[in-house]
Scaffold this motif. Structure first.
Motif, PDB file in Angstrom:
ATOM      1  N   GLU A 273       3.166   6.100  13.737  1.00 54.18           N
ATOM      2  CA  GLU A 273       2.325   5.431  14.722  1.00 54.18           C
ATOM      3  C   GLU A 273       2.987   4.190  15.307  1.00 54.18           C
ATOM      4  O   GLU A 273       2.536   3.070  15.090  1.00 54.18           O
ATOM      5  CB  GLU A 273       0.988   5.052  14.097  1.00 54.18           C
TER       6      GLU A 273
ATOM      7  N   ARG B 151      -8.210  17.507  -4.043  1.00 51.78           N
ATOM      8  CA  ARG B 151      -8.366  17.790  -2.630  1.00 51.78           C
ATOM      9  C   ARG B 151      -7.052  18.238  -2.000  1.00 51.78           C
ATOM     10  O   ARG B 151      -6.073  17.487  -2.015  1.00 51.78           O
ATOM     11  CB  ARG B 151      -8.859  16.543  -1.923  1.00 51.78           C
TER      12      ARG B 151
ATOM     13  N   HIS C  55      -1.177   9.119  17.737  1.00 54.45           N
ATOM     14  CA  HIS C  55      -2.431   9.597  18.316  1.00 54.45           C
ATOM     15  C   HIS C  55      -2.425   9.448  19.825  1.00 54.45           C
ATOM     16  O   HIS C  55      -3.323   9.940  20.489  1.00 54.45           O
ATOM     17  CB  HIS C  55      -3.605   8.776  17.778  1.00 54.45           C
TER      18      HIS C  55
ATOM     19  N   GLY D 183      -3.159  13.935   6.950  1.00 60.49           N
ATOM     20  CA  GLY D 183      -1.985  13.907   6.080  1.00 60.49           C
ATOM     21  C   GLY D 183      -0.675  13.764   6.815  1.00 60.49           C
ATOM     22  O   GLY D 183       0.366  14.205   6.325  1.00 60.49           O
ATOM     23  N   LYS D 184      -0.683  13.105   7.967  1.00 58.79           N
ATOM     24  CA  LYS D 184       0.577  12.929   8.694  1.00 58.79           C
ATOM     25  C   LYS D 184       1.482  11.941   7.967  1.00 58.79           C
ATOM     26  O   LYS D 184       2.677  12.181   7.780  1.00 58.79           O
ATOM     27  CB  LYS D 184       0.282  12.443  10.113  1.00 58.79           C
ATOM     28  N   THR D 185       0.900  10.815   7.533  1.00 61.10           N
ATOM     29  CA  THR D 185       1.679   9.858   6.760  1.00 61.10           C
ATOM     30  C   THR D 185       2.188  10.502   5.475  1.00 61.10           C
ATOM     31  O   THR D 185       3.346  10.321   5.082  1.00 61.10           O
ATOM     32  CB  THR D 185       0.806   8.638   6.431  1.00 61.10           C
ATOM     33  N   THR D 186       1.304  11.287   4.869  1.00 62.33           N
ATOM     34  CA  THR D 186       1.684  11.981   3.645  1.00 62.33           C
ATOM     35  C   THR D 186       2.884  12.880   3.890  1.00 62.33           C
ATOM     36  O   THR D 186       3.805  12.955   3.069  1.00 62.33           O
ATOM     37  CB  THR D 186       0.490  12.812   3.147  1.00 62.33           C
TER      38      THR D 186
ATOM     39  N   GLN E 174       3.433   2.794   8.638  1.00 59.15           N
ATOM     40  CA  GLN E 174       2.224   2.563   9.423  1.00 59.15           C
ATOM     41  C   GLN E 174       1.806   1.093   9.331  1.00 59.15           C
ATOM     42  O   GLN E 174       1.347   0.496  10.284  1.00 59.15           O
ATOM     43  CB  GLN E 174       1.111   3.463   8.894  1.00 59.15           C
TER      44      GLN E 174
ATOM     45  N   PRO F 140      -5.701  14.958  13.677  1.00 64.46           N
ATOM     46  CA  PRO F 140      -6.769  13.993  13.471  1.00 64.46           C
ATOM     47  C   PRO F 140      -6.427  13.023  12.345  1.00 64.46           C
ATOM     48  O   PRO F 140      -5.613  13.331  11.482  1.00 64.46           O
ATOM     49  CB  PRO F 140      -7.979  14.847  13.087  1.00 64.46           C
ATOM     50  N   SER F 141      -7.093  11.889  12.379  1.00 68.78           N
ATOM     51  CA  SER F 141      -6.854  10.893  11.342  1.00 68.78           C
ATOM     52  C   SER F 141      -7.235  11.456   9.975  1.00 68.78           C
ATOM     53  O   SER F 141      -8.240  12.134   9.823  1.00 68.78           O
ATOM     54  CB  SER F 141      -7.701   9.655  11.652  1.00 68.78           C
ATOM     55  N   GLY F 142      -6.391  11.192   8.998  1.00 64.30           N
ATOM     56  CA  GLY F 142      -6.697  11.634   7.640  1.00 64.30           C
ATOM     57  C   GLY F 142      -6.270  13.050   7.323  1.00 64.30           C
ATOM     58  O   GLY F 142      -6.557  13.560   6.255  1.00 64.30           O
TER      59      GLY F 142
ATOM     60  N   TYR G 275     -15.091  13.127   8.435  1.00 64.20           N
ATOM     61  CA  TYR G 275     -14.521  13.543   7.160  1.00 64.20           C
ATOM     62  C   TYR G 275     -15.524  14.500   6.539  1.00 64.20           C
ATOM     63  O   TYR G 275     -16.744  14.311   6.678  1.00 64.20           O
ATOM     64  CB  TYR G 275     -14.366  12.293   6.296  1.00 64.20           C
TER      65      TYR G 275
ATOM     66  N   ARG H  35      -4.035  15.855  -3.207  1.00 68.29           N
ATOM     67  CA  ARG H  35      -4.324  14.554  -3.823  1.00 68.29           C
ATOM     68  C   ARG H  35      -5.483  14.782  -4.767  1.00 68.29           C
ATOM     69  O   ARG H  35      -6.600  15.041  -4.309  1.00 68.29           O
ATOM     70  CB  ARG H  35      -4.750  13.554  -2.757  1.00 68.29           C
TER      71      ARG H  35
ATOM     72  N   ILE I  23      -4.358  18.715   0.656  1.00 63.82           N
ATOM     73  CA  ILE I  23      -4.011  18.068   1.927  1.00 63.82           C
ATOM     74  C   ILE I  23      -3.264  19.072   2.803  1.00 63.82           C
ATOM     75  O   ILE I  23      -3.535  19.196   3.985  1.00 63.82           O
ATOM     76  CB  ILE I  23      -3.129  16.823   1.695  1.00 63.82           C
TER      77      ILE I  23
HETATM   78  N1  LIG Z   1      -2.792   7.230  -2.612  1.00 62.74           N
HETATM   79  C1  LIG Z   1      -3.722   8.157  -2.282  1.00 62.74           C
HETATM   80  N2  LIG Z   1      -4.512   8.660  -3.255  1.00 62.74           N
HETATM   81  C2  LIG Z   1      -5.431   9.613  -2.950  1.00 62.74           C
HETATM   82  N3  LIG Z   1      -5.624  10.103  -1.739  1.00 62.74           N
HETATM   83  C3  LIG Z   1      -4.869   9.640  -0.724  1.00 62.74           C
HETATM   84  C4  LIG Z   1      -3.880   8.640  -0.959  1.00 62.74           C
HETATM   85  N4  LIG Z   1      -3.274   8.373   0.211  1.00 62.74           N
HETATM   86  C5  LIG Z   1      -3.869   9.156   1.125  1.00 62.74           C
HETATM   87  N5  LIG Z   1      -4.831   9.929   0.583  1.00 62.74           N
HETATM   88  C6  LIG Z   1      -5.649  10.927   1.257  1.00 62.74           C
HETATM   89  O1  LIG Z   1      -4.774  11.825   1.871  1.00 62.74           O
HETATM   90  C7  LIG Z   1      -5.250  12.170   3.149  1.00 62.74           C
HETATM   91  C8  LIG Z   1      -4.142  12.056   4.154  1.00 62.74           C
HETATM   92  O2  LIG Z   1      -3.761  10.697   4.262  1.00 62.74           O
HETATM   93  P1  LIG Z   1      -2.686  10.211   5.304  1.00 62.74           P
HETATM   94  O3  LIG Z   1      -2.498   8.768   5.106  1.00 62.74           O
HETATM   95  O4  LIG Z   1      -1.489  11.079   5.201  1.00 62.74           O
HETATM   96  O5  LIG Z   1      -3.452  10.511   6.668  1.00 62.74           O
HETATM   97  P2  LIG Z   1      -2.924  10.352   8.153  1.00 62.74           P
HETATM   98  O6  LIG Z   1      -2.868  11.699   8.719  1.00 62.74           O
HETATM   99  O7  LIG Z   1      -1.655   9.554   8.171  1.00 62.74           O
HETATM  100  O8  LIG Z   1      -4.108   9.547   8.832  1.00 62.74           O
HETATM  101  P3  LIG Z   1      -4.029   8.382   9.926  1.00 62.74           P
HETATM  102  O9  LIG Z   1      -3.760   9.027  11.215  1.00 62.74           O
HETATM  103  O10 LIG Z   1      -5.375   7.763   9.885  1.00 62.74           O
HETATM  104  O11 LIG Z   1      -2.940   7.446   9.505  1.00 62.74           O
HETATM  105  C9  LIG Z   1      -6.414  11.256   3.467  1.00 62.74           C
HETATM  106  O12 LIG Z   1      -7.559  12.064   3.531  1.00 62.74           O
HETATM  107  C10 LIG Z   1      -6.515  10.304   2.332  1.00 62.74           C
HETATM  108  O13 LIG Z   1      -7.850  10.248   1.903  1.00 62.74           O
END
Ligand SMILES: Nc1ncnc2c1ncn2[C@@H]1O[C@H](COP(=O)(O)OP(=O)(O)OP(=O)(O)O)[C@@H](O)[C@H]1O
Ligand SMILES: [Mg+2]
Lengths: 260, 152, 283
Positions: free
Chosen positions: C181, C32, C214, C57-60, C103, C53-55, C267, C29, C34
């Protein structure tokens, strides 16, 4: 200085990219995929939101603008002893300019901003993403009906505006100020030409409707999906589409009525 | 149920939109579908037509009986040739009618006034009115006035 | 850091029929990163959990599988076709086979609960309205919300909205269901019901389920196979039992929920004291 140039170049490039994206959205939602039959109920709903709900503001503004034109036209023309010509003045200025332009500006404020906010919010709440995951193209399902509704509603609203305006002017000039109604209407009918005035005004309305809806829909679809991003996108919709309408109006007028 | 009221109001909206178009066409621009192209053409040559334009009205005693359809310069006579379309029900213009270019009001539009003659024969389609009077041009008037002053 | 994997034959034999395969995926992203080279194999007809852990990138990751994001490099193969190289049209075709629980729920706010769940069925099938009605009521019954069929999304609580979204995600009985989730915001009873529901759907209909969660206990109880992601990489994978035996400190910390250890709770940031004392927050 170099920094400034760099920024300028960067700005230009990102504006160009935005323009490209908006073209892509337009193409994918309208041109590349002709509207299927299933879209009809969606279209009706959007015409309702974009057109029917804009009707009141259009009628009221049309009425007042017509009345003001009638009053002003009468006082100015009376100095030259040709107050009979008020009908023609009102009708020409309404049909050629005021109806399309004012309707488009009101339309941008009333319907355009609502479209942007709605689509932006759908993006922010991941409704667009979840449509995609269900296997439905949001360009087709969400964007296309709104675009079509905009194209359809703007000309209709413009004509309603013009008619209400002409009637409002007649109310002032004929009923209150006492111009002979025959000369009001006959003068008007003689100077207004169907093809060169009414149809040209309609063409303007279609173009404006197209541009305003396109801008609104694009701003919503491309906005930063946060409350701040949506509010900025909504503002941009109104500003950009007003400027676009006024600029295009000059160009279209020059093409249609000027000898450029 | 909600969809139904929506459909009805959209239908209503479209209807008044199209009605507005009809009103614009008929009441505001005076588009007359019935007589369009159904009239007959007559011609007249003028030395000077002033500001006469196509679509100007042709009238007799103030009543509209047709409109100017085309204006061109006659290359032989070097005069303006005006083509008029007269409504089909006006079929009694005598052959020796005269035409003059008039102005409605001080700043108004110019139009053609037809004054009937005494001939029993009527103008047939495509015929010319020979008896014409040109538009009043302000400069000419002033010029004539000055000439008179000088010669006195 | 090497991914800790159980060196067993049983795991690889279980992975033979792979429905989603992620190969050497990298994604960033902005500047950074991921994901820095992630390999994941998701077996057909099983429940696979992705934890981390949260953040991280699981949703990603789920969005990458659904083709909503494109990877910088690497490949994602779903049922034999490479998602990143699909055109718009083919993408929509392949998505019909997937269901995703977002989510945030992401219900359509202009439709009531019933129409939300009926939506995928109406778009993709020609079924008569009575049949759609039955299917929708069945799904609603499964998530315990049959009584709420005519509420609008704005009238639902967070947990209810998520259950409706779940019902929508499975309304077409897709081959692959991705749950982002599913258990958050649920009371213990609903949680138990959902765990059972996912398990049952998986066994009865042969769905492949991908769960991001989680909730360690629930996930361990339901998943056939687990991938642990941290810091852009897979740090461990295996069956729940295998995972419990892995000695890595990182894995232990996560599985046992210890507050401090190699997996940072924070973070990425400069030293806290230093930032307080000198730098302030640069904007
Ligand atoms: N649209 C976006 N633009 C820039 N960065 C993003 C965007 N969406 C997510 N991120 C970044 O990508 C990383 C992963 O996000 P993601 O939503 O996949 O986390 P996650 O593992 O699902 O966390 P959680 O368990 O809290 O849902 C995060 O650090 C977030 O800052
Ligand atoms: Mg997430």
């Amino acid at each position: 200085m170099i920094d400034f140039m760099q920024k300028l170049g960067h700005r230009t490039l990102s504006k160009l990219a935005a323009f490209g994206r908006s073209g892509q959205i337009l193409f994918q939602s309208v041109v590349a995929k002709p509207a299927p039959v299933m879209m009809f109920p969606l279209l009706i709903k959007q015409i309702y939101f974009v057109g029917v709900l804009s009707l009141i503001i259009i009628v009221v503004s049309g009425l007042f603008i017509g009345m003001v034109l009638g009053l002003q036209g009468y006082t100015i023309l009376a100095d030259y002893g040709s107050e009979e010509a008020v009908g023609q003045m009102v009708a020409l200025s309404l049909v050629r300019e005021l109806a399309p332009v004012v309707t488009a500006l009101l339309f941008a404020g009333r319907a355009g901003s609502a479209l942007t906010a709605e689509i932006g919010l759908m993006k922010a709440t991941e409704q667009l993403a979840s449509l995609e995951m269900i296997g439905v193209d949001p360009l087709r399902r969400i964007i296309a009906p709104r675009l079509y509704a905009g194209f359809i509603c703007m000309p209709l609203l413009t004509m309603i505006f013009a008619v209400v305006g002409v009637w409002g002017a007649a109310l002032v000039a004929v009923d209150w100020l006492g111009i002979y109604s025959g000369s009001y209407w006959v003068n008007m009918q003689q100077s207004v030409d169907f093809m060169s005035d009414v149809v040209n005004g309609l063409i303007k309305a279609v173009v404006f409707g197209f541009v305003v809806t396109w801008i609104a829909v694009y701003q919503g679809y491309d906005c930063v999906p946060t409350s701040e991003g949506i509010s900025q996108a909504t503002t941009r919709t109104v500003v950009y589409s007003s400027l676009a309408v006024l600029g295009l109006d000059f160009i279209l007028t020059a093409l249609m009525f000027g000898d450029l | 149920m909600r969809m139904r009221t929506m459909e009805i109001s959209v239908g209503f909206f479209m209807l008044i939109g199209f009605l507005a178009l009809v009103v614009l066409a008929l009441n505001v621009s005076g588009l007359n579908l019935a007589s369009k192209g159904a009239g007959y053409k007559i011609y007249a040559n003028f030395e000077n037509i002033g500001g006469l334009t196509a679509r100007a009205k042709v009238s007799m005693s103030g009543v509209q009986i047709g409109e100017v359809t085309r204006i061109r310069l006659d290359p032989q006579m070097l005069m303006a040739e005006v083509e008029m379309e007269i409504y089909p029900d006006i079929d009694f213009l005598s052959a020796d009618s005269s035409a003059m270019i008039l102005t409605s009001g001080l700043l108004g539009q110019q139009y053609i006034g037809i004054i009937p003659g005494g001939d029993v024969e009527v103008l047939a389609p495509g015929e010319f009115i020979y008896n014409t009077q040109s538009a009043l041009v302000l400069e000419d008037l002033v010029g004539k006035f000055l000439m008179n002053q000088v010669s006195e | 850091m090497e991914a800790v994997s159980p060196a067993t034959g049983s795991a690889s034999s279980m992975l033979e029929d792979v429905i989603v395969e992620i190969k050497d995926l990298t994604f960033s992203r902005g500047n950074r990163p991921i994901f820095k080279g992630v390999d994941i194999k998701i077996p057909r007809g099983k429940v696979t959990a992705i934890m981390g852990p949260s953040g991280t990138g699981k949703t990603t990751l789920l969005k990458l599988i659904g083709g909503q994001l494109r990877p910088d490099s690497g490949d994602i193969v779903v049922e034999g076709s490479s998602v990143p190289s699909l055109g718009r049209k083919d993408l929509f075709v392949i998505r019909e086979k997937m269901g995703m629980l977002f989510q945030s729920g992401a219900l359509f706010t202009d439709m009531n609960v019933f129409d939300n769940i009926a939506f995928p069925i109406r778009v993709h099938t020609q079924l008569p309205e009575e049949m759609i009605r039955d299917i929708v009521l069945m799904k609603l019954q499964a998530v315990g919300l049959r009584g709420a069929y005519d509420l609008m999304p704005s009238e639902l609580s967070g947990g209810m909205a998520r259950r409706v979204a779940l019902a929508r995600a499975i309304s077409l009985d897709p081959n692959i269901v991705m749950y982002d989730e599913p258990f958050t915001g649920q009371d213990p009873i609903a949680m138990g019901v959902l765990v059972n529901l996912i398990r049952r759907l998986n066994q009865a209909l042969g769905h492949t389920s991908i769960i991001v969660s989680h909730d360690i206990q629930e996930t361990l109880s339901i998943a056939d196979y687990i991938y642990l992601i941290a810091d852009g990489k897979v740090i461990a994978h295996g069956t729940p039992d295998q995972l419990k035996t892995i000695e890595s400190e990182q894995v232990r910390q996560f599985v046992e929920g210890l507050p401090d250890g190699p997996v940072p709770f924070h973070y990425q940031a400069p030293d806290f004291l230093e930032q307080l004392m000198h730098k302030g927050v640069s904007r």
